[in-house]
Design a protein around this motif. Structure first.
Motif, PDB file in Angstrom:
ATOM      1  N   LEU A  78       0.907  -1.183   0.041  1.00  0.00           N
ATOM      2  CA  LEU A  78      -0.139  -0.032   0.189  1.00  0.00           C
ATOM      3  C   LEU A  78       0.884   1.252   0.110  1.00  0.00           C
ATOM      4  N   PRO A  79       0.340   2.428  -0.154  1.00  0.00           N
ATOM      5  CA  PRO A  79       1.292   3.591  -0.238  1.00  0.00           C
ATOM      6  C   PRO A  79       1.894   3.706   1.245  1.00  0.00           C
ATOM      7  N   SER A  80       3.036   4.165   1.179  1.00  0.00           N
ATOM      8  CA  SER A  80       3.708   4.007   2.704  1.00  0.00           C
ATOM      9  C   SER A  80       3.474   5.361   3.406  1.00  0.00           C
ATOM     10  N   GLN A  81       2.708   6.293   2.949  1.00  0.00           N
ATOM     11  CA  GLN A  81       2.619   7.418   3.745  1.00  0.00           C
ATOM     12  C   GLN A  81       1.493   7.313   4.834  1.00  0.00           C
ATOM     13  N   CYS A  82       0.712   6.281   4.830  1.00  0.00           N
ATOM     14  CA  CYS A  82      -0.310   6.076   5.816  1.00  0.00           C
ATOM     15  C   CYS A  82       0.396   4.985   6.805  1.00  0.00           C
ATOM     16  N   HIS A  83       1.413   4.588   6.707  1.00  0.00           N
ATOM     17  CA  HIS A  83       2.167   3.676   7.621  1.00  0.00           C
ATOM     18  C   HIS A  83       1.370   2.337   7.969  1.00  0.00           C
ATOM     19  N   GLU A  84       0.562   1.879   6.987  1.00  0.00           N
ATOM     20  CA  GLU A  84      -0.277   0.570   7.100  1.00  0.00           C
ATOM     21  C   GLU A  84       0.966  -0.688   6.955  1.00  0.00           C
ATOM     22  N   HIS A 110      -8.181  -0.880  -3.956  1.00  0.00           N
ATOM     23  CA  HIS A 110      -7.473   0.010  -2.692  1.00  0.00           C
ATOM     24  C   HIS A 110      -7.510   1.502  -2.577  1.00  0.00           C
ATOM     25  N   TYR A 112      -6.002   4.299  -4.650  1.00  0.00           N
ATOM     26  CA  TYR A 112      -4.842   5.308  -4.828  1.00  0.00           C
ATOM     27  C   TYR A 112      -4.080   5.274  -6.251  1.00  0.00           C
ATOM     28  N   THR A 118       3.248   7.403  -4.387  1.00  0.00           N
ATOM     29  CA  THR A 118       2.800   6.665  -3.389  1.00  0.00           C
ATOM     30  C   THR A 118       3.424   5.264  -3.143  1.00  0.00           C
TER      31      THR A 118
END
Lengths: 252, 272
Positions: A78-84, A110, A112, A118
């Motif tokens: 997933l995109p790294s910015q949301c820290h999932e 998902h 994005y 992302t």
């Protein structure tokens, strides 16, 4: 098969949200593979599109049921910015202990944009480590896939057909021609003798057998490949050796 | 032991020899270029070469142009078949928007035998429901002679060749042999009904089905393997892929033989 080693590059495990065919656990999947003579499989969780991040833990858990070491898992990014997900070093550092060998992405479900903004951090790390990336989540959105490949030309990736049964040569061939790390998986590619055409034009090492189980059975594509018209050596590459080599080449 | 290793089985024969050990009849093919796809093997010579490799004795087809391009006439297709008399048979492509062409072509039907088998309707693309009166002339022609009628069908409801429409057709015509192309894909309820509520003249044709996990098994359970006909849409789909989907299904060897060969022979006889 005694005479041909098959390593399925497109296979899912688990119980789908809306029912249908499935292999609930490793034992059920291995039984299906045995019926058709498939030795190994690269396995995604069947609800990865709708159950991230639970799906990453699930596939690792389900693989524990494979005591014969025949299944290798796929995790979704997933995109790294949301820290999932953990940071790249930690993320890829945990692959070996969880028997994970590849990653995938579902930008449509998902929600994005699959680009450098992302995914750059994770995919640069994947490219550096030569971790294969399954491209099964673009759902026939060719312009998005083309943009993705432009942004990440160094990736080792496997395109997994997911847009029906009509051969996609007009879209696939430009990608095979322009990106040396772009590989093509055969499930749903039912073009008469098309596997041989692709292998002869772009190299047999660029083509990988896949079943798309549980939607499809394993057997139909096995016979198609065996009698594709290619030499036994090239058939063996596509049936299993190419995927084995890609996974062995990953630095994990 | 895998399905491919079962001693003296149809699957084993396919794996070892590339054919099931008896002639296969493919009852749903096309020919020629198509706007939506690249075909390397879309012309007769290449297609026949592919058929022979897989042990397919005969292909019954409709030329793409006979369906999509009104200026291309079925007489041209007959001439193509004459070049491959052992391997190719054709359905007269029926375009409901051109009733005079339908009459002109069917007037030549007897002259075109044995190369011509029946008629083909493509209602979903011609956007005229299969029950529309514009098909009546052709359907009565086929019904009077007991000819095969291949329809493109698909699941879902409310369109030109859906399950309810196909059911109306088989309720009306009791002598034509209806091959429901793609088996009303995805609509098991009507796939079963069009067979069971017919006068015994209704068959599910399997193009796009072999390889779908469990689908052939389900059809065998619903209507019996005696009501299933093999097809590939060649040059769209590979013969080995489709045969592989049939012979690797979890059904008996007798059922596999019915699908790939015996049913067609029961319908059309040994010489066709």
């Amino acid at each position: 098969m005694e005479d041909l080693f098959f390593f399925d590059s497109n296979c899912s495990i688990g119980m789908p949200m809306n029912g249908g065919n499935y292999a609930a656990d490793a034992a059920a999947l291995l039984s299906e593979m045995d019926y058709s003579g498939v030795e190994k499989a690269l396995v995604r969780y069947i609800n990865t599109d709708i159950a991230i991040p639970y799906s990453n833990a699930m596939v690792a858990e389900l693989l524990k049921g494979d005591t014969q070491d025949r299944l290798t898992g796929v995790w979704t990014i997933l995109p790294s910015q949301c820290h999932e997900l953990p940071e790249p070093d930690e993320f890829f550092g945990s692959f070996k202990e969880n028997r994970i060998g590849a990653i995938t992405l579902y930008p449509v479900e998902h929600r994005y944009v699959p680009c450098r903004l992302t995914l750059g951090k994770l995919l640069d790390a994947a490219a550096e480590r030569k971790v294969p990336v399954l491209l099964n989540g673009f759902a026939g959105k060719w312009s998005e896939l083309y943009n993705f490949m432009k942004e990440f030309p160094e990736l080792t990736c496997i395109y997994v057909e997911r847009c029906g049964k009509w051969g996609s040569d007009r879209n696939i061939r430009p990608l095979l021609e322009n990106y040396s790390g772009f590989h093509f998986e055969t499930a749903g590619y039912w073009v008469p003798e098309g596997i041989a055409d692709l292998a002869n034009e772009y190299g047999a090492e660029r083509i990988l057998y896949g079943s798309n189980f549980p939607q499809y059975n394993h057997g139909n594509g096995m016979l198609q490949l065996k009698y594709s018209g290619l030499s036994a050596e090239k058939v063996a590459l596509i049936a299993g050796k190419n995927l084995e080599n890609l996974l062995k080449g990953a630095q994990l | 032991m895998s399905v491919w290793n079962e001693t003296n089985s149809v699957a084993e024969h396919c794996w070892k020899h590339g054919n099931p050990g008896f002639p296969v009849f493919d009852m749903h093919g096309h020919m020629g270029p198509h706007y939506a796809i690249y075909f390397k093997r879309g012309e007769a010579a290449d297609m026949v070469a592919h058929l022979k490799k897989a042990g397919v004795a005969k292909l019954a087809f409709t030329h793409h142009y006979a369906l999509w391009e009104p200026s291309y006439r079925n007489a041209n297709v007959c001439e193509i078949c004459k070049e491959f008399p052992e391997n190719l048979r054709f359905y007269v492509g029926i375009n409901p928007h051109y009733p005079e062409i339908i009459k002109e072509d069917l007037a030549q039907f007897d002259k075109w035998r044995p190369y011509v088998l029946g008629i083909k309707m493509l209602a979903g693309y011609h956007k005229v429901n299969v029950t529309d009166k514009s098909y009546e002339y052709a359907l009565k022609f086929a019904d009077e002679r007991g000819l095969p009628v291949l329809n493109h069908t698909w699941g879902g409801r409310g369109h030109y060749n859906d399950g309810p429409s196909m059911l109306k057709l088989v309720e009306k015509y009791h002598n034509a042999k209806f091959f429901h192309g793609h088996s009303i894909f995805g609509d098991y309820e009507y796939a079963e009904r069009v067979v069971k509520e017919s006068a015994g003249n209704s068959y599910l044709e399997l193009t796009a089905v072999p390889g779908e996990n469990g689908m052939i098994e389900k059809f065998c359970e619903l209507v019996g393997s005696e009501k299933l006909i093999f097809g590939t849409d060649l040059p769209w789909f590979d013969e080995f892929q489709a045969i592989g989907g049939v012979v690797s299904a979890k059904i008996s060897d007798e059922a596999k033989r019915n699908i790939l060969h015996d049913n067609v022979e029961r319908i059309l006889g040994k010489e066709w």
